[in-house]
Design a protein around this motif. Structure first.
Motif, PDB file in Angstrom:
ATOM      1  N   SER A 154       0.174   7.128  32.631  1.00  0.00           N
ATOM      2  CA  SER A 154       1.322   6.598  31.899  1.00  0.00           C
ATOM      3  C   SER A 154       1.780   5.239  32.420  1.00  0.00           C
ATOM      4  O   SER A 154       2.739   4.673  31.902  1.00  0.00           O
ATOM      5  CB  SER A 154       2.493   7.588  31.981  1.00  0.00           C
ATOM      6  N   GLY A 155       1.134   4.737  33.467  1.00  0.00           N
ATOM      7  CA  GLY A 155       1.483   3.428  34.002  1.00  0.00           C
ATOM      8  C   GLY A 155       2.654   3.423  34.956  1.00  0.00           C
ATOM      9  O   GLY A 155       3.214   2.359  35.259  1.00  0.00           O
ATOM     10  N   LEU A 156       3.026   4.582  35.457  1.00  0.00           N
ATOM     11  CA  LEU A 156       4.124   4.627  36.427  1.00  0.00           C
ATOM     12  C   LEU A 156       3.647   4.077  37.770  1.00  0.00           C
ATOM     13  O   LEU A 156       2.485   4.233  38.137  1.00  0.00           O
ATOM     14  CB  LEU A 156       4.629   6.062  36.590  1.00  0.00           C
ATOM     15  N   THR A 157       4.560   3.432  38.491  1.00  0.00           N
ATOM     16  CA  THR A 157       4.217   2.875  39.800  1.00  0.00           C
ATOM     17  C   THR A 157       5.049   3.466  40.929  1.00  0.00           C
ATOM     18  O   THR A 157       4.721   3.285  42.090  1.00  0.00           O
ATOM     19  CB  THR A 157       4.382   1.345  39.815  1.00  0.00           C
ATOM     20  N   LEU A 158       6.149   4.131  40.589  1.00  0.00           N
ATOM     21  CA  LEU A 158       7.004   4.719  41.619  1.00  0.00           C
ATOM     22  C   LEU A 158       7.622   6.013  41.103  1.00  0.00           C
ATOM     23  O   LEU A 158       8.203   6.042  40.024  1.00  0.00           O
ATOM     24  CB  LEU A 158       8.131   3.750  42.007  1.00  0.00           C
ATOM     25  N   LEU A 159       7.477   7.075  41.909  1.00  0.00           N
ATOM     26  CA  LEU A 159       8.134   8.345  41.638  1.00  0.00           C
ATOM     27  C   LEU A 159       9.137   8.599  42.756  1.00  0.00           C
ATOM     28  O   LEU A 159       8.851   8.327  43.921  1.00  0.00           O
ATOM     29  CB  LEU A 159       7.130   9.500  41.612  1.00  0.00           C
ATOM     30  N   THR A 160      10.290   9.130  42.402  1.00  0.00           N
ATOM     31  CA  THR A 160      11.317   9.493  43.370  1.00  0.00           C
ATOM     32  C   THR A 160      11.724  10.934  43.104  1.00  0.00           C
ATOM     33  O   THR A 160      11.748  11.369  41.955  1.00  0.00           O
ATOM     34  CB  THR A 160      12.551   8.570  43.223  1.00  0.00           C
ATOM     35  N   LEU A 161      12.022  11.663  44.174  1.00  0.00           N
ATOM     36  CA  LEU A 161      12.516  13.027  44.020  1.00  0.00           C
ATOM     37  C   LEU A 161      13.484  13.350  45.131  1.00  0.00           C
ATOM     38  O   LEU A 161      13.503  12.693  46.166  1.00  0.00           O
ATOM     39  CB  LEU A 161      11.376  14.042  43.962  1.00  0.00           C
ATOM     40  N   HIS A 162      14.301  14.351  44.888  1.00  0.00           N
ATOM     41  CA  HIS A 162      15.193  14.913  45.891  1.00  0.00           C
ATOM     42  C   HIS A 162      14.629  16.277  46.235  1.00  0.00           C
ATOM     43  O   HIS A 162      14.797  17.230  45.471  1.00  0.00           O
ATOM     44  CB  HIS A 162      16.622  15.045  45.362  1.00  0.00           C
TER      45      HIS A 162
END
Length: 150
Positions: free
Chosen positions: A104-112
């Protein structure tokens, strides 16, 4: 494990995701329902992944792309039913989510991450950012993933 995904909040897959989340977060962990479900807009704009075994929905996670930066997304609501834990379902969901994110072209994932899940996310390359904090009365830590070009 068969993994299905949807953006349709009227679909059976989405209903399965909500059922799992309600069981794990609301009933098991005591998170208030309003906090668990959160914004209907977030629900509608997320991709919901659900893992099935023999037709039974056992695990879920959602991916919410940042509306202001389509290359960043939040990984949220990872939940595995108690009777299905320790069987690799969370691993399978994360692998699928990472593949989907890359395509999907994502470059950064963030999670808690709940502290009990930190090691799982680290195994997949997520890195701790900042200090431990409380969310819905549970200790969490922010983690990020940006290894899509490796």
């Amino acid at each position: 494990m068969q993994i299905k995904q949807t953006r349709d909040t009227m679909s059976e897959i989405y209903c399965d995701a909500l059922r799992i989340r309600n069981t794990v977060f609301v009933k098991e962990q005591g998170v208030p329902f309003e906090l668990e479900v959160g914004s209907p807009v977030d629900e509608a704009h997320s991709v919901h992944f659900v893992g099935y075994e023999a037709g039974n929905a056992l695990a879920t996670v959602r991916l919410l792309v940042d509306p202001n930066d389509k290359t960043h997304a939040l990984v949220q609501r990872m939940a595995v039913l108690k009777e299905a834990r320790g069987k690799g379902y969370a691993n399978a969901l994360l692998q699928q989510l990472l593949e989907f994110s890359k395509k999907s072209g994502l470059t950064l994932l963030t999670l808690h991450a709940q502290l009990s899940a930190k090691d799982l996310y680290e195994k997949f390359g997520f890195e701790v950012q900042g200090e431990i904090f409380k969310e819905a009365g549970i200790d969490h830590i922010t983690m990020t993933y940006d290894k899509f070009t490796e």
